[in-house]
Design an enzyme around this catalytic site. Structure first.
Site, short mmCIF file in Angstrom:
data_model
loop_
_atom_site.label_atom_id
_atom_site.label_comp_id
_atom_site.label_asym_id
_atom_site.label_seq_id
_atom_site.Cartn_x
_atom_site.Cartn_y
_atom_site.Cartn_z
N CYS A 55 0.78 -1.15 0.29
CA CYS A 55 0.08 0.03 0.00
C CYS A 55 0.62 1.22 0.11
O CYS A 55 1.55 1.25 0.94
CB CYS A 55 -0.91 0.07 1.36
N CYS A 58 0.20 3.22 3.52
CA CYS A 58 0.75 2.86 4.97
C CYS A 58 1.78 1.78 4.74
O CYS A 58 2.78 1.22 5.63
CB CYS A 58 -0.37 2.13 5.56
N CYS A 105 -7.11 -1.15 1.55
CA CYS A 105 -6.17 -1.62 2.44
C CYS A 105 -6.70 -2.06 3.71
O CYS A 105 -7.49 -1.13 4.49
CB CYS A 105 -5.21 -0.73 2.38
N CYS A 108 -5.20 0.46 6.53
CA CYS A 108 -5.30 1.81 6.72
C CYS A 108 -6.56 2.33 6.03
O CYS A 108 -6.88 3.72 6.22
CB CYS A 108 -4.19 2.69 6.01
N CYS A 130 -8.49 -5.49 -9.84
CA CYS A 130 -8.24 -4.54 -10.74
C CYS A 130 -7.52 -3.29 -9.76
O CYS A 130 -8.64 -2.65 -9.30
CB CYS A 130 -9.41 -3.91 -11.54
#
Length: 142
Positions: A55, A58, A105, A108, A130
């Site tokens: 991510c 984070c 995510c 976060c 995607c």
């Protein structure tokens, strides 16, 4: 468009001001406001580097390069997350008449993209995650 909020408590929580200070305007728009980058414009769409995609907001590890495949949809596609609990799923009814499943995510709450099922993908899961390139950072294998 307002920032994402959820009833869930995330391991990483920041104020809108803190996210804006950390992220570029485009990153903020996609990650925190559930925007989408233009198709075929992202840095990882055709990338074949071996490693782990994390991510961008984070740093949580989300997808392994081994699960990435060429779907030719304009965004990086994966057939499964790195771990079952690394992402969360939310119903997305932002497009009239076309409900989708949003992928965020789990660490976060940042928007990553969408997951599609049963569209004939030749993958072990018959799924296509995607994901916006701008939502990810690639950590190449050593």
């Amino acid at each position: 468009m307002s920032s994402l909020h959820s009833d869930r408590d995330y391991a990483v929580t920041k104020s809108e001001h803190e996210w804006r200070a950390q992220l570029t305007p485009q990153e903020f728009h996609v990650l925190r406001e559930a925007g989408t980058e233009r198709p075929f414009s992202g840095e990882y769409e055709d990338d074949e580097t071996v490693g782990v995609y994390a991510c961008r907001a984070c740093g949580a590890e989300l997808f392994a390069s081994e699960t990435k495949f060429a779907s030719h949809c304009g965004w990086p596609s994966f057939y499964t997350p790195l771990a079952g609990d690394s992402v969360e799923y939310l119903e997305d009814r932002s497009l009239p008449g076309r409900p989708r499943v949003e992928v965020r995510c789990a660490n976060c709450g940042s928007h990553l993209g969408h997951v599609f099922e049963g569209e004939g993908y030749q993958t072990p899961t018959d799924q296509r995650f995607c994901i916006n390139s701008i939502s990810l950072t690639l950590r190449p294998a050593e």
